[in-house]
Scaffold this active site. Structure first.
Site, mmCIF file in Angstrom:
data_model
loop_
_atom_site.group_PDB
_atom_site.id
_atom_site.type_symbol
_atom_site.label_atom_id
_atom_site.label_comp_id
_atom_site.label_asym_id
_atom_site.label_seq_id
_atom_site.Cartn_x
_atom_site.Cartn_y
_atom_site.Cartn_z
ATOM 1 N N GLY A 77 98.380 30.866 -36.741
ATOM 2 C CA GLY A 77 96.985 30.428 -36.702
ATOM 3 C C GLY A 77 96.469 30.081 -35.323
ATOM 4 N N HIS A 78 97.295 30.189 -34.305
ATOM 5 C CA HIS A 78 96.873 29.880 -32.934
ATOM 6 C C HIS A 78 96.391 31.168 -32.269
ATOM 7 C CE1 HIS A 78 98.791 25.900 -33.186
ATOM 8 N NE2 HIS A 78 99.790 26.525 -33.805
ATOM 9 N N ARG A 79 95.101 31.231 -31.929
ATOM 10 C CA ARG A 79 94.510 32.440 -31.356
ATOM 11 C C ARG A 79 94.208 32.213 -29.870
ATOM 12 N NH1 ARG A 79 92.236 36.170 -35.089
ATOM 13 N NH2 ARG A 79 91.488 37.253 -33.224
#
Length: 211
Positions: A77-79
């Site tokens: 979920g880390h972009r």
């Protein structure tokens, strides 16, 4: 634990440890977690239970050193291509984050080939494929695929050398000794515990290769 040989984490084959549906292991592969005092479950980080989730696939005859880590669940979920790398979507209990988009991106299966040796505290990133016969150095950070019979190390991991010249690597990949039956392995054990690749290949042609 003072006695290494009495440790419950010494050389226990993974097929007798793993229960996670997205963790698939071949025969005789083992994790030796003696110095970190834990089982292999603590090595597969963020492994999701869902159908269709990225899998960790480990071949046969792999040796995995204490404290090795396989980072799963894609980017979690880390972009880094968005303004913020914070996973707002996964903190839905906070009202201020309402309306956040889901930034999760799957990386695909992480695949470890056969006869791979992974050194202590090495870290394998999501979606990486490590080919048959490779060696991963202690505390290496593996960020990209590793070729057959390559020895890699460092942060990020880079090729140090090949275990054998290309001609011998081709012979090893041709005979795929890790697929042999236990009886075939037993008969070839003196050769398997030597550097005589060509002699082992001749043995395979004469005694094992399908006609």
């Amino acid at each position: 634990m003072d006695n290494y040989f009495e440790s419950p984490f010494r050389g226990v084959t993974l097929d007798r440890q793993v229960t996670h549906p997205n963790l698939i292991v071949g025969r005789y592969s083992y994790y030796s977690g003696y110095y970190h005092g834990h089982s292999f479950d603590d090595c597969a980080r963020y492994l999701l239970p869902d159908d269709g989730a990225d899998r960790l696939i480990i071949g046969s005859f792999c040796s995995i050193g204490t404290g090795a880590a396989f980072i799963m669940a894609g980017n979690q979920g880390h972009r880094h291509d968005w303004i913020s790398t914070f996973p707002f979507y996964w903190m839905s209990e906070e009202p201020v984050f309402t309306g956040a988009a889901n930034g999760y991106l799957a990386a695909g299966d992480t695949v470890i080939g056969n006869d791979v040796w992974i050194g202590a505290e090495a870290v394998i990133l999501p979606g990486v494929r490590i080919a048959d016969g490779a060696v991963i150095g202690t505390r290496a950070l593996v960020t990209r695929d590793v070729a057959p019979y390559a020895i890699v190390g460092g942060n990020p991991a880079k090729v140090i050398r090949r275990r054998f010249e290309d001609r011998l690597v081709a012979l090893l990949l041709d005979m795929r000794w890790w697929d042999w039956t236990d009886d075939q392995l037993r008969a070839a054990m003196p050769l398997l515990s030597s550097g005589a690749v060509e002699e082992l290949h001749r043995h395979w042609i004469e005694n094992i290769r399908p006609v």
